[in-house]
Design a protein around this motif. Structure first.
Motif, mmCIF file in Angstrom:
data_model
loop_
_atom_site.group_PDB
_atom_site.id
_atom_site.type_symbol
_atom_site.label_atom_id
_atom_site.label_comp_id
_atom_site.label_asym_id
_atom_site.label_seq_id
_atom_site.Cartn_x
_atom_site.Cartn_y
_atom_site.Cartn_z
ATOM 1 N N VAL A 160 46.208 0.157 6.495
ATOM 2 C CA VAL A 160 45.388 1.381 6.491
ATOM 3 C C VAL A 160 44.087 1.078 5.755
ATOM 4 N N SER B 275 40.369 2.750 4.485
ATOM 5 C CA SER B 275 39.484 3.914 4.341
ATOM 6 C C SER B 275 38.050 3.414 4.179
ATOM 7 N N SER C 3 43.401 -4.242 3.210
ATOM 8 C CA SER C 3 43.342 -3.125 4.159
ATOM 9 C C SER C 3 42.954 -3.579 5.567
ATOM 10 N N TYR D 284 43.944 -3.902 -13.443
ATOM 11 C CA TYR D 284 43.639 -2.634 -12.751
ATOM 12 C C TYR D 284 43.861 -2.810 -11.248
HETATM 13 P P1 FDA Z 1 40.310 0.047 1.314
HETATM 14 O O1 FDA Z 1 40.140 0.809 2.565
HETATM 15 O O2 FDA Z 1 40.104 -1.425 1.365
HETATM 16 O O3 FDA Z 1 41.714 0.389 0.685
HETATM 17 C C1 FDA Z 1 42.203 -0.150 -0.526
HETATM 18 C C2 FDA Z 1 43.722 -0.076 -0.542
HETATM 19 O O4 FDA Z 1 44.164 1.267 -0.346
HETATM 20 C C3 FDA Z 1 44.381 -0.875 0.573
HETATM 21 O O5 FDA Z 1 45.635 -1.322 0.121
HETATM 22 C C4 FDA Z 1 44.561 0.154 1.659
HETATM 23 O O6 FDA Z 1 45.564 -0.164 2.604
HETATM 24 C C5 FDA Z 1 44.912 1.393 0.867
HETATM 25 N N1 FDA Z 1 44.470 2.606 1.552
HETATM 26 C C6 FDA Z 1 43.207 2.904 1.945
HETATM 27 N N2 FDA Z 1 43.180 4.098 2.524
HETATM 28 C C7 FDA Z 1 44.437 4.583 2.523
HETATM 29 C C8 FDA Z 1 45.017 5.776 3.013
HETATM 30 N N3 FDA Z 1 44.291 6.710 3.612
HETATM 31 N N4 FDA Z 1 46.347 5.942 2.866
HETATM 32 C C9 FDA Z 1 47.105 4.987 2.268
HETATM 33 N N5 FDA Z 1 46.595 3.838 1.779
HETATM 34 C C10 FDA Z 1 45.271 3.632 1.906
HETATM 35 N N6 FDA Z 1 36.693 1.008 -8.567
HETATM 36 C C11 FDA Z 1 36.552 1.925 -9.554
HETATM 37 O O7 FDA Z 1 37.549 2.481 -10.028
HETATM 38 N N7 FDA Z 1 35.316 2.242 -10.025
HETATM 39 C C12 FDA Z 1 34.178 1.682 -9.516
HETATM 40 O O8 FDA Z 1 33.078 2.020 -9.947
HETATM 41 C C13 FDA Z 1 34.317 0.722 -8.467
HETATM 42 N N8 FDA Z 1 33.220 0.110 -7.928
HETATM 43 C C14 FDA Z 1 33.366 -0.741 -6.856
HETATM 44 C C15 FDA Z 1 32.234 -1.300 -6.253
HETATM 45 C C16 FDA Z 1 32.362 -2.170 -5.177
HETATM 46 C C17 FDA Z 1 31.123 -2.758 -4.543
HETATM 47 C C18 FDA Z 1 33.657 -2.500 -4.698
HETATM 48 C C19 FDA Z 1 33.818 -3.462 -3.553
HETATM 49 C C20 FDA Z 1 34.784 -1.932 -5.277
HETATM 50 C C21 FDA Z 1 34.652 -1.059 -6.362
HETATM 51 N N9 FDA Z 1 35.768 -0.478 -6.966
HETATM 52 C C22 FDA Z 1 35.600 0.415 -8.000
HETATM 53 C C23 FDA Z 1 37.126 -0.784 -6.481
HETATM 54 C C24 FDA Z 1 37.616 0.290 -5.517
HETATM 55 O O9 FDA Z 1 37.984 1.442 -6.240
HETATM 56 C C25 FDA Z 1 38.856 -0.207 -4.763
HETATM 57 O O10 FDA Z 1 38.544 -1.352 -4.025
HETATM 58 C C26 FDA Z 1 39.429 0.886 -3.857
HETATM 59 O O11 FDA Z 1 40.770 0.630 -3.583
HETATM 60 C C27 FDA Z 1 38.629 0.986 -2.597
HETATM 61 O O12 FDA Z 1 39.048 2.010 -1.762
HETATM 62 P P2 FDA Z 1 38.624 1.913 -0.212
HETATM 63 O O13 FDA Z 1 39.238 3.058 0.488
HETATM 64 O O14 FDA Z 1 37.152 1.718 -0.110
HETATM 65 O O15 FDA Z 1 39.282 0.529 0.189
#
Ligand code: FDA
Length: 511
Positions: A86, A88, A97, A451
């Motif tokens: 999954v 997001s 993901s 974390y």
């Molecule tokens: P992504 O889609 O990659 O998902 C991350 C994980 O969650 C995966 O295991 C995925 O399968 C699962 N997942 C996603 N959507 C789901 C859903 N709908 N249901 C079930 N599971 C789901 N963190 C922080 O706390 N503070 C900050 O300021 C930052 N800054 C930051 C900057 C940059 C440039 C990056 C690349 C990352 C951060 N982060 C961060 C880290 C960020 O919080 C972390 O990578 C999150 O998991 C990203 O969520 P996404 O949905 O974007 O990622």
């Protein structure tokens, strides 16, 4: 290859057969034969380490328009034994993901990004494919005195971010994003659509900090908006080693976690100058937001942190939403529309995290600086985020995220590179591992806490087949401490066959 293409055909046929007549699934599916497959895949890859020719690619990408599409995808994936990842916002540091070693489908939440703000009750419903930028934008559109305590990068998806904790500049005042989640909608492995009441408190607890990917598909979150003043003050003060950076940083460790919770001062350590030309040095940037005006901030800093020498000219007053742009690196006065921009390309990188419980001695801090002089460190950064305030008041077991009282700050180490190939990856990854090894005596231990939103597969991973409780607890206790046990119980109850799995998913107990 034959097996994989048959699986993929069977899976697609199943989806077509089971999709509702009024919501045909065909126009939300991408397979490698579609011309838009690559852009559908790569637009949300935020780390080029995971977009090389040898990176495993999904058989199919499904971009659901509603709950029924998610249910159909889960049903057909189970029937045809294909894994689901999954996605997001796609920011997972290890690409979990959108990459899997086994044949897999990406369930990409990109189309599910509605945000509805209720200013009367200070709440909002946010679908998991929305970004933090969109969330902040729409909050500000309704009110300049409401905010939300989440991350600083506007392209992060709320789906992954809230489910792993999620922190930003308001964490000392209001805790994490997950501390401010009131309700959630989730589809479980049986395809049931659940809210907080129907999923029960254990599962609701697990998805708010335990990583959503182990438990189901989060469709949306209900969150509590928090008050912010009409005017906040920001500053960034930079100090080089010749300007006593080490001494000031040493002092910062005592001040930042204990000062007024309206003040958040993080430190960004970078190398300056060029490794190649031998004029490399280190710079500490004290990057801060105060939830109030300069008139109060300056005396507060003079009293508690005179070593930094903050003066009025260093400070800018602005609205809270402008401070979001400031922390995301935009110029003051930039239109808020940049928050709606979803594009973000980052080179290859590797990151790791640590928690600090006792101030680190000056001599030990000095021992970090030579790392910045190595050639792999040309593009590297260490970010120190102070805790304390609200973070110390919330109990370790309130949500799965356990890093509370006793932790004075968190460290994030990052190294970036643009060279392609495994040699470049290996040398940069080994640089960050050496730095991490150097830090061991100065940070939390037994377990060495980490974390989950800064995912790091170095700290342990599951087997491809069954993983024992014992093996998973190697990484699990680092992310969750004692909460790992409860997460395993929740997993065992909700997904005993371990359908939702990845390299660091919570394993069910096997009987
Ligand atoms: P992504 O889609 O990659 O998902 C991350 C994980 O969650 C995966 O295991 C995925 O399968 C699962 N997942 C996603 N959507 C789901 C859903 N709908 N249901 C079930 N599971 C789901 N963190 C922080 O706390 N503070 C900050 O300021 C930052 N800054 C930051 C900057 C940059 C440039 C990056 C690349 C990352 C951060 N982060 C961060 C880290 C960020 O919080 C972390 O990578 C999150 O998991 C990203 O969520 P996404 O949905 O974007 O990622």
């Amino acid at each position: 290859l034959l097996t994989s293409s048959r699986t993929h055909e069977d899976f697609l046929q199943c989806l077509t057969l089971h999709s509702e007549k009024d919501k045909p699934i065909s126009n939300i599916i991408y397979t490698p034969s579609n011309s838009s497959y690559s852009s559908a895949l790569n637009s949300y890859v935020r780390n080029t380490r995971f977009s090389t020719p040898s990176t495993p690619k999904p058989e199919v990408i499904v971009t659901p328009l509603g709950v029924s599409h998610i249910q159909e995808t889960l049903y057909c994936a189970q029937k045809h034994r294909i894994q689901v990842r999954v996605r997001s916002g796609g920011h997972d540091y290890e690409g979990l993901s959108f990459v899997s070693p086994k044949p897999f489908v990406i369930l990409d939440m990109i189309n599910l990004r509605n945000i509805s703000i209720d200013v009367e009750n200070n709440t909002a419903w946010v679908q998991s494919g929305a970004t933090l930028g969109e969330l902040y934008y729409w909050i500000a559109n309704k009110s300049r005195t409401l905010g939300f305590p989440a991350g600083v990068c506007q392209t992060i998806g709320v789906g992954g971010h809230f489910s792993g904790g999620g922190y930003g500049t308001l964490l000392r005042k209001y805790g994490l994003a997950a501390d401010n989640v009131l309700d959630a909608h989730l589809i479980d492995v049986k395809g049931r659509f659940l809210d907080r009441k129907s999923m029960g408190e254990d599962l609701f607890w697990a998805i708010g900090g335990g990583g959503g990917a182990s438990f189901g598909v989060i469709v949306s979150w209900k969150i509590k908006l928090v008050p912010v003043p009409a005017n906040v003050t920001v500053f960034t003060v930079r100090k080089g080693l010749e300007q006593n950076a080490t001494k000031i940083l040493h002092r910062w460790q005592y001040v930042a976690p204990n000062i007024d919770r309206d003040l958040f001062i993080r430190v960004i350590l970078t190398g300056s100058g060029s490794v190649q030309y031998g004029n490399r040095s280190v710079q500490a940037s004290f990057n801060s937001i105060y939830l109030g005006g300069k008139d109060k901030l300056i005396p507060l800093m003079q009293k508690s942190f005179p070593e930094l020498g903050l003066v009025s000219e260093d400070c800018t007053e602005m609205s809270w939403i402008q401070s979001i742009l400031y922390f995301a690196g935009f110029q003051n006065g930039q239109s808020l529309d940049v928050l709606l921009n979803r594009s973000l390309t980052i080179n290859s990188y590797k990151a790791k995290s640590d928690y600090v419980r006792q101030p680190i001695l000056e001599a030990a801090l000095e021992g970090i600086w030579p790392s910045f002089f190595e050639k792999e460190a040309q593009s590297s950064v260490i970010i120190l985020n102070p805790y304390g305030g609200r973070m110390s008041e919330i109990s370790e077991s309130a949500i799965p995220f356990p890093h509370r009282a006793g932790n004075i700050y968190k460290i994030q180490y990052l190294v970036y590179w643009s060279e392609e190939g495994t040699a470049a990856t290996e040398s940069h990854v080994s640089w960050i591992r050496r730095l991490y090894a150097y830090m061991a005596p100065y940070v939390s231990n037994s377990p060495r806490e980490a974390y989950i939103n800064y995912r790091d597969l170095d700290i342990g991973e599951n087997n491809e087949g069954n993983t024992s409780y014992r093996q998973a607890s190697i990484w699990g206790t680092k992310y969750f401490k004692n909460n790992f046990k409860r997460l395993v119980f929740v997993k065992t109850a909700i997904d005993p066959s371990n359908f939702f799995r990845n390299e660091q998913s919570i394993p069910p107990l096997s009987f």
